[in-house]
Design a protein around this motif. Structure first.
Motif, PDB file in Angstrom:
ATOM      1  N   ASP A  42      31.190  37.678  31.293  1.00 17.28           N
ATOM      2  CA  ASP A  42      32.552  38.189  30.649  1.00 17.28           C
ATOM      3  C   ASP A  42      33.158  39.199  31.174  1.00 17.28           C
ATOM      4  OD1 ASP A  42      30.716  40.490  30.117  1.00 17.28           O
ATOM      5  OD2 ASP A  42      30.904  40.134  27.922  1.00 17.28           O
ATOM      6  N   VAL A  43      33.892  40.213  30.825  1.00 18.39           N
ATOM      7  CA  VAL A  43      34.269  41.111  31.333  1.00 18.39           C
ATOM      8  C   VAL A  43      33.504  42.589  31.640  1.00 18.39           C
ATOM      9  CG1 VAL A  43      36.678  40.575  30.474  1.00 18.39           C
ATOM     10  CG2 VAL A  43      35.506  42.304  29.321  1.00 18.39           C
ATOM     11  N   TRP A  44      32.416  42.354  31.242  1.00 21.36           N
ATOM     12  CA  TRP A  44      31.322  43.439  31.154  1.00 21.36           C
ATOM     13  C   TRP A  44      30.014  43.115  32.139  1.00 21.36           C
ATOM     14  CZ3 TRP A  44      33.478  47.581  29.197  1.00 21.36           C
ATOM     15  CH2 TRP A  44      34.336  47.261  28.194  1.00 21.36           C
ATOM     16  N   ARG A  45      29.603  41.878  32.221  1.00 21.74           N
ATOM     17  CA  ARG A  45      28.291  41.714  32.970  1.00 21.74           C
ATOM     18  C   ARG A  45      28.655  40.069  33.067  1.00 21.74           C
ATOM     19  NH1 ARG A  45      27.179  42.476  27.653  1.00 21.74           N
ATOM     20  NH2 ARG A  45      25.865  40.778  26.700  1.00 21.74           N
TER      21      ARG A  45
ATOM     22  N   PHE B  72      32.614  44.250  43.228  1.00 18.55           N
ATOM     23  CA  PHE B  72      33.348  43.350  43.133  1.00 18.55           C
ATOM     24  C   PHE B  72      34.842  43.323  43.601  1.00 18.55           C
ATOM     25  CE2 PHE B  72      29.828  42.561  40.147  1.00 18.55           C
ATOM     26  CZ  PHE B  72      29.788  41.338  40.118  1.00 18.55           C
ATOM     27  N   ASN B  73      35.357  42.312  44.139  1.00 17.43           N
ATOM     28  CA  ASN B  73      36.588  42.205  44.653  1.00 17.43           C
ATOM     29  C   ASN B  73      37.995  42.689  43.728  1.00 17.43           C
ATOM     30  OD1 ASN B  73      35.604  41.607  47.102  1.00 17.43           O
ATOM     31  ND2 ASN B  73      35.934  39.581  46.908  1.00 17.43           N
ATOM     32  N   GLU B  74      37.788  42.108  42.441  1.00 24.26           N
ATOM     33  CA  GLU B  74      38.978  42.227  41.587  1.00 24.26           C
ATOM     34  C   GLU B  74      38.431  43.241  40.293  1.00 24.26           C
ATOM     35  OE1 GLU B  74      42.129  40.695  41.562  1.00 24.26           O
ATOM     36  OE2 GLU B  74      41.566  40.224  43.648  1.00 24.26           O
ATOM     37  N   TYR B  75      37.822  44.216  40.766  1.00 27.58           N
ATOM     38  CA  TYR B  75      37.203  44.982  39.743  1.00 27.58           C
ATOM     39  C   TYR B  75      38.425  45.648  39.046  1.00 27.58           C
ATOM     40  CZ  TYR B  75      34.379  48.630  37.498  1.00 27.58           C
ATOM     41  OH  TYR B  75      33.804  49.421  36.500  1.00 27.58           O
ATOM     42  N   GLN B  76      39.433  45.995  39.418  1.00 28.59           N
ATOM     43  CA  GLN B  76      40.659  46.561  38.816  1.00 28.59           C
ATOM     44  C   GLN B  76      41.318  45.487  37.646  1.00 28.59           C
ATOM     45  OE1 GLN B  76      40.533  46.340  42.173  1.00 28.59           O
ATOM     46  NE2 GLN B  76      40.118  48.342  42.698  1.00 28.59           N
ATOM     47  N   SER B  77      41.384  44.241  38.158  1.00 25.26           N
ATOM     48  CA  SER B  77      41.729  43.467  37.138  1.00 25.26           C
ATOM     49  C   SER B  77      40.769  43.451  35.761  1.00 25.26           C
ATOM     50  CB  SER B  77      41.920  41.864  37.749  1.00 25.26           C
ATOM     51  OG  SER B  77      42.829  42.100  38.745  1.00 25.26           O
ATOM     52  N   ILE B  78      39.394  43.470  36.148  1.00 22.76           N
ATOM     53  CA  ILE B  78      38.529  43.339  35.218  1.00 22.76           C
ATOM     54  C   ILE B  78      38.625  44.590  34.334  1.00 22.76           C
ATOM     55  CG2 ILE B  78      36.017  43.581  34.661  1.00 22.76           C
ATOM     56  CD1 ILE B  78      36.611  40.701  34.998  1.00 22.76           C
TER      57      ILE B  78
ATOM     58  N   VAL C 260      46.051  42.468  23.403  1.00 26.61           N
ATOM     59  CA  VAL C 260      45.051  41.089  23.638  1.00 26.61           C
ATOM     60  C   VAL C 260      45.690  40.064  24.531  1.00 26.61           C
ATOM     61  CG1 VAL C 260      45.567  40.078  21.547  1.00 26.61           C
ATOM     62  CG2 VAL C 260      43.426  39.758  22.373  1.00 26.61           C
ATOM     63  N   MET C 261      47.120  40.093  24.354  1.00 30.82           N
ATOM     64  CA  MET C 261      47.900  39.083  24.906  1.00 30.82           C
ATOM     65  C   MET C 261      48.017  39.569  26.521  1.00 30.82           C
ATOM     66  SD  MET C 261      52.017  38.066  25.297  1.00 30.82           S
ATOM     67  CE  MET C 261      52.339  39.537  26.001  1.00 30.82           C
ATOM     68  N   ILE C 262      48.081  40.857  26.823  1.00 21.42           N
ATOM     69  CA  ILE C 262      47.755  41.361  28.193  1.00 21.42           C
ATOM     70  C   ILE C 262      46.600  40.937  28.678  1.00 21.42           C
ATOM     71  CG2 ILE C 262      47.904  43.435  29.757  1.00 21.42           C
ATOM     72  CD1 ILE C 262      50.133  44.247  27.661  1.00 21.42           C
TER      73      ILE C 262
ATOM     74  N   TYR D  47      43.280  37.866  32.564  1.00 22.08           N
ATOM     75  CA  TYR D  47      41.830  37.094  32.783  1.00 22.08           C
ATOM     76  C   TYR D  47      42.439  35.642  33.258  1.00 22.08           C
ATOM     77  CZ  TYR D  47      37.191  35.773  32.628  1.00 22.08           C
ATOM     78  OH  TYR D  47      35.958  35.456  33.044  1.00 22.08           O
ATOM     79  N   THR D  48      43.525  34.872  32.669  1.00 27.86           N
ATOM     80  CA  THR D  48      43.836  33.652  32.850  1.00 27.86           C
ATOM     81  C   THR D  48      44.462  33.549  34.328  1.00 27.86           C
ATOM     82  OG1 THR D  48      44.432  33.432  30.576  1.00 27.86           O
ATOM     83  CG2 THR D  48      45.503  31.731  32.050  1.00 27.86           C
TER      84      THR D  48
END
Length: 167
Positions: free
Chosen positions: A37-40, A56-62, A110-112, A117-118
């Motif tokens: 998920d977005v945590w682990r 992680f490479n995309e940590y800013q997105s997470i 929530v849409m953002i 994530y999509t």
């Protein structure tokens, strides 16, 4: 009118529950032997979990998804409290505009989160920080619940905008 009010309260509580579940539960991306998920990220066969950190490479997105989901949940809870306060404070015929604005902010957050994530899921799951191959997974039920929560908060926000306090 009392039945409509009870329906709106149940609908709002359902939206908040969906937001809590989708934010907390570990099933945004699942595979045969892992869930993340977005945590682990957790391996289901060994029951070990590792936190998603800045390696992680995309940590800013997470982090953007994490922040947006938390904000969405907070806005939804605040909107419910404001609705309860406005229920006893507003004069007859006035609209629940403040509640609607806060609930629509929850919808936007929530849409953002789900949109980020999509859009970034391929890059998110090809990071070298994972201990196993997670790119061959699929969206899990927490991700689907986030999109359902988007629809529920949108409908709820519009209902509050239209709703007038009547006897």
């Amino acid at each position: 009118m009392l039945i409509l009010l009870a329906f709106i309260i149940v609908f709002h509580i359902t939206s908040a529950a969906l937001l809590f579940i989708s934010t907390i539960d570990n099933a945004w991306w699942v595979g045969d032997n892992f869930s993340t998920d977005v945590w682990r990220m957790c391996a289901t066969n060994t029951s070990t979990c590792m936190a998603i950190t800045d390696e992680f490479n995309e940590y800013q997105s997470i982090q953007a998804v994490q922040a947006s989901m938390i904000l969405s949940t907070i806005f939804c809870c605040v909107a419910f409290l404001v609705f309860i306060l406005q229920l006893f404070r507003l004069k007859q015929g006035e609209r629940f505009v403040l509640t609607s604005i806060i609930q629509l902010l929850s919808c936007l957050c929530v849409m953002i989160a789900a949109s980020i994530y999509t859009d970034r899921h391929e890059e998110l799951h090809q990071s070298h920080g994972y201990r196993m191959e997670v790119s061959k997974g699929q969206y899990g039920y927490s991700f689907v619940l986030a999109w359902i929560a988007f629809a529920f908060t949108l409908i709820s926000g519009v209902m509050y905008l239209v709703l007038r306090k009547r006897k």
